[in-house]
Design a protein around this motif. Structure first.
Motif, PDB file in Angstrom:
ATOM      1  N   GLU A  10      -8.891   2.322  -5.479  1.00 17.80           N
ATOM      2  CA  GLU A  10     -10.176   2.387  -4.784  1.00 17.80           C
ATOM      3  C   GLU A  10     -10.379   3.795  -4.228  1.00 17.80           C
ATOM      4  N   PRO A  11     -11.613   4.348  -4.314  1.00 18.98           N
ATOM      5  CA  PRO A  11     -11.866   5.693  -3.772  1.00 18.98           C
ATOM      6  C   PRO A  11     -11.442   5.842  -2.309  1.00 18.98           C
ATOM      7  N   THR A  12     -11.665   4.811  -1.485  1.00 14.67           N
ATOM      8  CA  THR A  12     -11.296   4.931  -0.061  1.00 14.67           C
ATOM      9  C   THR A  12      -9.778   5.070   0.095  1.00 14.67           C
ATOM     10  N   VAL A  13      -9.040   4.358  -0.727  1.00 11.46           N
ATOM     11  CA  VAL A  13      -7.576   4.443  -0.674  1.00 11.46           C
ATOM     12  C   VAL A  13      -7.128   5.831  -1.121  1.00 11.46           C
ATOM     13  N   ARG A  14      -7.773   6.343  -2.163  1.00 11.90           N
ATOM     14  CA  ARG A  14      -7.394   7.662  -2.673  1.00 11.90           C
ATOM     15  C   ARG A  14      -7.708   8.748  -1.646  1.00 11.90           C
ATOM     16  N   ALA A  15      -8.858   8.596  -0.964  1.00 12.51           N
ATOM     17  CA  ALA A  15      -9.231   9.593   0.060  1.00 12.51           C
ATOM     18  C   ALA A  15      -8.213   9.566   1.197  1.00 12.51           C
ATOM     19  N   LYS A  16      -7.773   8.362   1.565  1.00 11.25           N
ATOM     20  CA  LYS A  16      -6.797   8.226   2.652  1.00 11.25           C
ATOM     21  C   LYS A  16      -5.470   8.887   2.252  1.00 11.25           C
ATOM     22  N   ARG A  17      -5.041   8.635   1.028  1.00  5.49           N
ATOM     23  CA  ARG A  17      -3.769   9.218   0.564  1.00  5.49           C
ATOM     24  C   ARG A  17      -3.824  10.741   0.549  1.00  5.49           C
ATOM     25  N   ARG A  18      -4.919  11.284  -0.016  1.00  2.00           N
ATOM     26  CA  ARG A  18      -5.061  12.740  -0.089  1.00  2.00           C
ATOM     27  C   ARG A  18      -5.069  13.336   1.323  1.00  2.00           C
ATOM     28  N   SER A  19      -5.797  12.681   2.244  1.00  2.00           N
ATOM     29  CA  SER A  19      -5.900  13.197   3.622  1.00  2.00           C
ATOM     30  C   SER A  19      -4.522  13.202   4.256  1.00  2.00           C
ATOM     31  N   GLU A  20      -3.783  12.125   4.063  1.00  2.00           N
ATOM     32  CA  GLU A  20      -2.456  12.051   4.699  1.00  2.00           C
ATOM     33  C   GLU A  20      -1.514  13.105   4.131  1.00  2.00           C
ATOM     34  N   GLN A  21      -1.629  13.329   2.840  1.00  2.00           N
ATOM     35  CA  GLN A  21      -0.795  14.353   2.207  1.00  2.00           C
ATOM     36  C   GLN A  21      -1.111  15.732   2.803  1.00  2.00           C
ATOM     37  N   LEU A  22      -2.413  16.024   2.934  1.00  2.00           N
ATOM     38  CA  LEU A  22      -2.804  17.334   3.473  1.00  2.00           C
ATOM     39  C   LEU A  22      -2.394  17.472   4.937  1.00  2.00           C
ATOM     40  N   LYS A  23      -2.506  16.353   5.694  1.00  2.00           N
ATOM     41  CA  LYS A  23      -2.099  16.386   7.109  1.00  2.00           C
ATOM     42  C   LYS A  23      -0.614  16.702   7.217  1.00  2.00           C
ATOM     43  N   LEU A  24       0.171  16.096   6.323  1.00  2.00           N
ATOM     44  CA  LEU A  24       1.620  16.372   6.316  1.00  2.00           C
ATOM     45  C   LEU A  24       1.880  17.859   6.068  1.00  2.00           C
ATOM     46  N   MET A  49       0.838  -1.199   0.000  1.00  2.00           N
ATOM     47  CA  MET A  49       0.000   0.000   0.000  1.00  2.00           C
ATOM     48  C   MET A  49       0.870   1.243   0.000  1.00  2.00           C
ATOM     49  N   PHE A  50       0.344   2.344  -0.538  1.00  2.00           N
ATOM     50  CA  PHE A  50       1.058   3.599  -0.444  1.00  2.00           C
ATOM     51  C   PHE A  50       1.290   3.926   1.025  1.00  2.00           C
ATOM     52  N   ASP A  51       0.263   3.601   1.870  1.00  2.00           N
ATOM     53  CA  ASP A  51       0.304   3.962   3.290  1.00  2.00           C
ATOM     54  C   ASP A  51       1.516   3.367   3.990  1.00  2.00           C
ATOM     55  N   GLY A  52       1.785   2.102   3.686  1.00  2.00           N
ATOM     56  CA  GLY A  52       2.869   1.427   4.377  1.00  2.00           C
ATOM     57  C   GLY A  52       4.208   1.632   3.677  1.00  2.00           C
ATOM     58  N   GLY A  53       4.185   2.135   2.464  1.00  2.00           N
ATOM     59  CA  GLY A  53       5.419   2.285   1.704  1.00  2.00           C
ATOM     60  C   GLY A  53       5.969   3.690   1.813  1.00  2.00           C
ATOM     61  N   THR A  54       6.661   4.120   0.768  1.00  2.00           N
ATOM     62  CA  THR A  54       7.242   5.455   0.783  1.00  2.00           C
ATOM     63  C   THR A  54       6.125   6.492   0.788  1.00  2.00           C
ATOM     64  N   PRO A  55       6.083   7.395   1.786  1.00  2.00           N
ATOM     65  CA  PRO A  55       5.004   8.380   1.774  1.00  2.00           C
ATOM     66  C   PRO A  55       5.082   9.223   0.509  1.00  2.00           C
ATOM     67  N   LEU A  56       3.889   9.539  -0.039  1.00  2.00           N
ATOM     68  CA  LEU A  56       3.853  10.291  -1.297  1.00  2.00           C
ATOM     69  C   LEU A  56       4.670  11.571  -1.214  1.00  2.00           C
ATOM     70  N   ALA A  57       4.526  12.298  -0.090  1.00  2.00           N
ATOM     71  CA  ALA A  57       5.148  13.612  -0.016  1.00  2.00           C
ATOM     72  C   ALA A  57       6.671  13.555   0.062  1.00  2.00           C
ATOM     73  N   THR A  58       7.207  12.421   0.527  1.00  2.00           N
ATOM     74  CA  THR A  58       8.662  12.367   0.675  1.00  2.00           C
ATOM     75  C   THR A  58       9.322  11.496  -0.390  1.00  2.00           C
ATOM     76  N   ALA A  59       8.465  10.823  -1.175  1.00  2.00           N
ATOM     77  CA  ALA A  59       9.014   9.866  -2.139  1.00  2.00           C
ATOM     78  C   ALA A  59      10.004  10.518  -3.097  1.00  2.00           C
ATOM     79  N   LEU A  60       9.700  11.758  -3.498  1.00  2.00           N
ATOM     80  CA  LEU A  60      10.554  12.373  -4.505  1.00  2.00           C
ATOM     81  C   LEU A  60      11.953  12.640  -4.017  1.00  2.00           C
ATOM     82  N   SER A  61      12.071  13.076  -2.759  1.00  2.00           N
ATOM     83  CA  SER A  61      13.393  13.409  -2.270  1.00  2.00           C
ATOM     84  C   SER A  61      14.278  12.162  -2.188  1.00  2.00           C
ATOM     85  N   ASP A  62      13.623  10.956  -2.086  1.00  2.00           N
ATOM     86  CA  ASP A  62      14.410   9.723  -2.038  1.00  2.00           C
ATOM     87  C   ASP A  62      14.532   9.108  -3.424  1.00  2.00           C
ATOM     88  N   SER A  63      14.080   9.827  -4.434  1.00  2.00           N
ATOM     89  CA  SER A  63      13.891   9.194  -5.741  1.00  2.00           C
ATOM     90  C   SER A  63      15.155   8.492  -6.247  1.00  2.00           C
TER      91      SER A  63
END
Ligand code: DC
Length: 256
Positions: free
Chosen positions: A174-188, A1-15
């Motif tokens: 899945e919409p629920t997964v996308r909502a979770k990702r967007r929420s986590e990004q905004l929380k960050l 899952m994106f959740d358990g893997g590299t966080p979206l917001a930090t993935a680029l810096s580790d690219s």
């Protein structure tokens, strides 16, 4: 899952930068990535572009910049002609010396403004305007003519803007997964987010994006569909990179 893997917001810096570029320096190539919000398209497109030594075109940023112009100029919703003329005059383009490239209007950076909540709340409506979409597609093709080695990301890149692209991807989740990702990004980013509210907004945005008359969000027939629900960013980028390399090899064999 994106959740358990590299966080979206930090993935680029580790690219990953150690990959051998797959695309010869002199080969023009357009790779399209389309799909709904929250599939990680932007992050994936940026990383794939880096790995392959290509430019990255964020077409959502163009619609967001147009929306900022609409709001800041205080246009009414029936002043479409005037609004589109103003956007044309703004000559939306990107500063490619920045990473990620910065969107410019009248040569001023708009990257800070385009993520504001009022822009996010209005952009879906702006993106339904046929006259504006036709201008955006023309602009995207001009950008591609000037930068012919691109990974371009949006909703209509494979279906309308670049139907002859070298390879097309359609990312979904899945919409629920996308909502979770967007929420986590905004929380960050320090925002307070209600995940169930986010889910409702995502479902509504999907509906508006897929039912509009001009350039609706559709999966092109010849696109490779990737369900990212259970994949992290690196897995998605690996998958896309492998598909590009495979097609390049097949093209070389066919040409040879
Ligand atoms: O990917 P994003 O969230 O930055 O996109 C912002 C909005 O622009 C979204 O409502 C979809 C729309 N859009 C579009 O209609 N066509 C594109 N090629 C890119 C984005």
């Amino acid at each position: 899952m994106f959740d358990g893997g590299t966080p979206l917001a930090t993935a680029l810096s580790d690219s990953t930068t150690g990959h051998t570029p797959a695309v010869p320096d002199d080969q023009p190539i357009i790779i399209t990535i389309d799909g709904p919000a929250g599939t990680g398209k932007s992050t994936v497109a940026r990383q794939l572009a880096k790995r392959l030594g290509l430019g990255f075109l964020d077409t959502g940023a163009m619609y967001r910049a147009a929306t900022a112009i609409f709001l800041d100029s205080k246009f009414e919703r029936d002043e479409i002609g005037e609004f589109v003329s103003k956007v044309m005059g703004a000559d939306l383009h990107f500063d490619w010396s920045m990473d990620p490239p910065v969107i410019l209007a009248w040569d001023d950076p708009y990257d800070d403004r385009i993520r504001d909540p009022d822009v996010t709340a209005t952009v879906s409506w702006v993106a339904t305007l046929g006259e504006l979409r036709r201008h955006m597609v023309r602009k995207q093709r001009i950008i591609a003519a000037q930068h012919p080695r691109l990974v371009t990301e949006g909703r209509d890149q494979g279906s309308v803007a670049f139907p002859d692209a070298f390879i097309k991807f359609y990312l979904d989740a899945e919409p629920t997964v996308r909502a979770k990702r967007r929420s986590e990004q905004l929380k960050l980013d320090g925002h307070d987010v209600d995940e169930s509210e986010m889910l409702k907004r995502i479902v509504e945005r999907d509906r508006v994006d897929s039912t509009r008359h001009d350039g609706p969000l559709i999966c092109p027939d010849d696109a490779i569909v990737v369900d990212t629900s259970a994949m992290d960013v690196n897995e998605v980028v690996d998958h896309l990179e492998a598909a590009v390399r495979e097609r390049l090899a097949a093209t070389t064999r066919a040409d040879g």
